[in-house]
Design an enzyme around this catalytic site. Structure first.
Site, PDB file in Angstrom:
ATOM      1  N   ASP A 104       1.037  -1.113   0.047  1.00 13.18           N
ATOM      2  CA  ASP A 104       0.084   0.062  -0.102  1.00 13.18           C
ATOM      3  C   ASP A 104       0.921   1.242   0.084  1.00 13.18           C
ATOM      4  O   ASP A 104       2.153   1.140   0.205  1.00 13.18           O
ATOM      5  CB  ASP A 104      -0.723   0.037   1.171  1.00 13.18           C
ATOM      6  N   ASP A 106       0.023   5.258   1.033  1.00 13.23           N
ATOM      7  CA  ASP A 106       0.308   5.980   2.300  1.00 13.23           C
ATOM      8  C   ASP A 106       0.148   5.180   3.767  1.00 13.23           C
ATOM      9  O   ASP A 106      -0.772   4.041   3.579  1.00 13.23           O
ATOM     10  CB  ASP A 106      -1.110   6.728   2.342  1.00 13.23           C
ATOM     11  N   ASP A 112       1.307   9.383   5.898  1.00 10.36           N
ATOM     12  CA  ASP A 112      -0.091   9.894   4.985  1.00 10.36           C
ATOM     13  C   ASP A 112       0.075  10.921   4.419  1.00 10.36           C
ATOM     14  O   ASP A 112       0.316  12.173   4.857  1.00 10.36           O
ATOM     15  CB  ASP A 112      -0.886   9.965   6.211  1.00 10.36           C
ATOM     16  N   THR A 140      -1.856   0.969  -4.922  1.00 13.01           N
ATOM     17  CA  THR A 140      -2.370   2.073  -4.026  1.00 13.01           C
ATOM     18  C   THR A 140      -3.759   2.546  -4.445  1.00 13.01           C
ATOM     19  O   THR A 140      -3.981   2.179  -5.754  1.00 13.01           O
ATOM     20  CB  THR A 140      -1.456   3.212  -4.146  1.00 13.01           C
ATOM     21  N   ASP A 294      -9.769  11.645   4.781  1.00 13.84           N
ATOM     22  CA  ASP A 294     -10.719  11.808   3.663  1.00 13.84           C
ATOM     23  C   ASP A 294     -11.165  10.507   3.523  1.00 13.84           C
ATOM     24  O   ASP A 294     -11.154   9.596   4.190  1.00 13.84           O
ATOM     25  CB  ASP A 294      -9.961  12.323   2.453  1.00 13.84           C
ATOM     26  N   LYS A 302      -8.530  -3.473  -4.051  1.00 10.20           N
ATOM     27  CA  LYS A 302      -7.263  -4.170  -3.882  1.00 10.20           C
ATOM     28  C   LYS A 302      -6.867  -5.510  -4.285  1.00 10.20           C
ATOM     29  O   LYS A 302      -5.952  -6.071  -4.839  1.00 10.20           O
ATOM     30  CB  LYS A 302      -6.461  -3.630  -2.753  1.00 10.20           C
ATOM     31  N   ASP A 326      -1.972  -0.570   5.631  1.00  9.56           N
ATOM     32  CA  ASP A 326      -2.327  -0.306   7.014  1.00  9.56           C
ATOM     33  C   ASP A 326      -3.768  -0.243   6.997  1.00  9.56           C
ATOM     34  O   ASP A 326      -4.184  -0.078   8.332  1.00  9.56           O
ATOM     35  CB  ASP A 326      -1.829   1.170   7.186  1.00  9.56           C
TER      36      ASP A 326
HETATM   37  P1  IMP Z   1      -3.265   4.115  -0.315  1.00  5.91           P
HETATM   38  O1  IMP Z   1      -3.111   4.177   1.170  1.00  5.91           O
HETATM   39  O2  IMP Z   1      -1.976   4.022  -0.964  1.00  5.91           O
HETATM   40  O3  IMP Z   1      -4.133   2.987  -0.588  1.00  5.91           O
HETATM   41  O4  IMP Z   1      -3.877   5.636  -0.644  1.00  5.91           O
HETATM   42  C1  IMP Z   1      -4.890   5.918  -0.136  1.00  5.91           C
HETATM   43  C2  IMP Z   1      -4.973   7.551   0.080  1.00  5.91           C
HETATM   44  O5  IMP Z   1      -4.753   8.063  -1.359  1.00  5.91           O
HETATM   45  C3  IMP Z   1      -6.271   8.259   0.161  1.00  5.91           C
HETATM   46  O6  IMP Z   1      -6.479   8.192   1.652  1.00  5.91           O
HETATM   47  C4  IMP Z   1      -6.330   9.647  -0.585  1.00  5.91           C
HETATM   48  O7  IMP Z   1      -5.805  10.669   0.652  1.00  5.91           O
HETATM   49  C5  IMP Z   1      -5.431   9.229  -1.658  1.00  5.91           C
HETATM   50  N1  IMP Z   1      -5.960   9.284  -2.922  1.00  5.91           N
HETATM   51  C6  IMP Z   1      -5.547  10.319  -3.937  1.00  5.91           C
HETATM   52  N2  IMP Z   1      -6.151   9.938  -5.050  1.00  5.91           N
HETATM   53  C7  IMP Z   1      -7.068   8.835  -4.805  1.00  5.91           C
HETATM   54  C8  IMP Z   1      -8.109   8.160  -5.446  1.00  5.91           C
HETATM   55  O8  IMP Z   1      -8.359   8.526  -6.472  1.00  5.91           O
HETATM   56  N3  IMP Z   1      -8.666   7.369  -4.770  1.00  5.91           N
HETATM   57  C9  IMP Z   1      -8.549   6.912  -3.427  1.00  5.91           C
HETATM   58  N4  IMP Z   1      -7.736   7.697  -2.725  1.00  5.91           N
HETATM   59  C10 IMP Z   1      -6.901   8.712  -3.375  1.00  5.91           C
HETATM   60 MG    MG Z   2      -2.414   3.123   3.189  1.00  6.73          MG
END
Ligand code: IMP
Ligand code: MG
Length: 371
Positions: A104, A106, A112, A140, A294, A302, A326
């Site tokens: 993943d 963030d 984050d 992601t 958000d 995923k 996470d």
């Molecule tokens: P991940 O933890 O890598 O899956 O990313 C999740 C975070 O990516 C979310 O909390 C958003 O802040 C950011 N994000 C940016 N663009 C998008 C999108 O198109 N869909 C979902 N999350 C997004």
């Molecule tokens: Mg994450």
């Protein structure tokens, strides 16, 4: 002083044969419901590996003083880390060598909302996995519909530059790095000739299940999600704005504002419930989740992202796949779905990702030495 529960003791489970060995055996026989663990926890999912829980407990006990603590009972985090260690040990077994590790973004690879920079501690660990001929993927939610790959480069610059510059990896190993964005919507692969991420045509990787989704279902679901999220902004007077993308709708706080955990959870739960009963949701998959600050509704999820990589890189099975993330609370989390197609490790911050990768490599080296 904390006491062990009188209902179920770990030693009882082991002696009654309720461990993961038994449930894996029952799964292989096609009767998982007869497994004692399944009877004790009916909602438990599929196990792709056996888990050496007792050994993992001793390791974590040494680090976290679990058994010698007098006033603090074994915690959720103790259990989470025992399971992570057991999973890393299981995947280090040489019988079915680990083939694919997905991450993943963030909170897992970087803080984050931040990006993966050059000096991040995780970068040399990712290179190490690639040098061991393991495929490395970033799966992601962040979705950028831009074939140049520039946005993903900005978020992942540290690892992409490191792959370009390293002399330790062969060209083939470098091209074992990929990024699946928007849960399962945009695939990029490192390309030696380009010296960066190259967009991969969906024809090469899209799962059959996803290729049958109609554009009208996708757009209708996103329209509905946008309507619900807008209503919730009004109803709860949230200081937030709607962001509409190609395959996602987000509710993001206005500049300088912060949404409370309860507001985020309410938004996810209500949105998810409404969307689930809609027409398009009967035909396509979506993922509504709380990103910590958000809320997003994405088309796909995923499990499809990881499964697409398993298929694209040919013949990778769930038992040789690991996803590190996470977000595993069962409702309103997006890494949770990855449990359907591979083993998982649940981390709480980027440092824990570094720690588990160090453990994983150590266990693999140990297994190789005693082969
Ligand atoms: P991940 O933890 O890598 O899956 O990313 C999740 C975070 O990516 C979310 O909390 C958003 O802040 C950011 N994000 C940016 N663009 C998008 C999108 O198109 N869909 C979902 N999350 C997004
Ligand atoms: Mg994450």
């Amino acid at each position: 002083m904390w006491r062990r529960s009188s209902k179920i003791k770990v030693s009882d489970l082991v002696s009654r044969g309720a461990g993961t060995n038994q449930i894996v055996l029952m799964q292989m026989q096609g009767t998982p419901e007869l497994g004692r663990l399944k009877q004790l926890v009916p909602s438990i999912g599929t196990f792709f590996t056996k888990l050496p829980l007792e050994k993992a407990f001793y390791i974590e006990d040494n680090k976290r003083s679990i058994s010698v603590r007098r006033l603090v009972a074994p915690s959720f985090n103790d259990i989470r880390l025992i399971l992570n260690t057991a999973q890393a040990m299981a995947l280090a077994q040489m019988r079915d060598p680990l083939q694919l590790v997905t991450f993943d973004g963030d909170v897992t690879l970087y803080e984050d909302g931040k990006s993966l920079m050059e000096r991040a501690e995780v970068v040399p660990r990712l290179l190490k996995l690639l040098s061991m001929d393991i495929y490395v993927g970033v799966v992601t939610a962040a979705g950028y519909n831009d074939e140049s790959g520039e946005m993903y480069y900005r978020r992942l610059q540290g690892i992409i530059d490191a792959i370009q510059c390293t002399t330790v990896l062969s060209d083939a190993q470098k091209e074992n790095f990929s990024v699946m964005g928007g849960e399962s919507n945009y695939l990029f692969r490192y390309n030696v000739e380009k010296g960066g991420l190259k967009w991969v045509d969906p024809k090469e990787w899209l799962l059959e299940e996803m290729s049958s989704w109609s554009e009208s279902d996708i757009n209708n679901l996103l329209d509905l999600a946008e309507e619900i999220l807008s209503k919730l902004i009004n109803q709860m007077s949230l200081p937030a704005t709607i962001v509409r993308k190609h395959r996602a709708v987000g509710l993001v706080p206005n500049d300088g504002e912060k949404l409370t955990r309860e507001q985020l959870e309410e938004t996810v739960l209500v949105t998810r419930r409404w969307l689930k009963s809609s027409g398009p949701a009967q035909r396509i998959k979506f993922c509504a989740f709380d990103g910590g600050s958000d809320v997003w509704v994405d088309i796909a999820s995923k499990d499809l992202g990881v499964a697409s990589l398993q298929r694209y890189f040919e013949g990778i099975t769930p038992k040789t796949t690991l996803h590190i993330g996470d977000q595993f609370a069962s409702v309103g989390s997006n890494d949770y779905q990855a449990r359907l197609v591979g083993s998982t490790v649940w981390i709480a911050n980027p440092q824990e990702t570094v720690n588990i990768l160090d453990d994983l490599v150590k266990y693999i080296d140990h297994e190789k030495a005693f082969r």
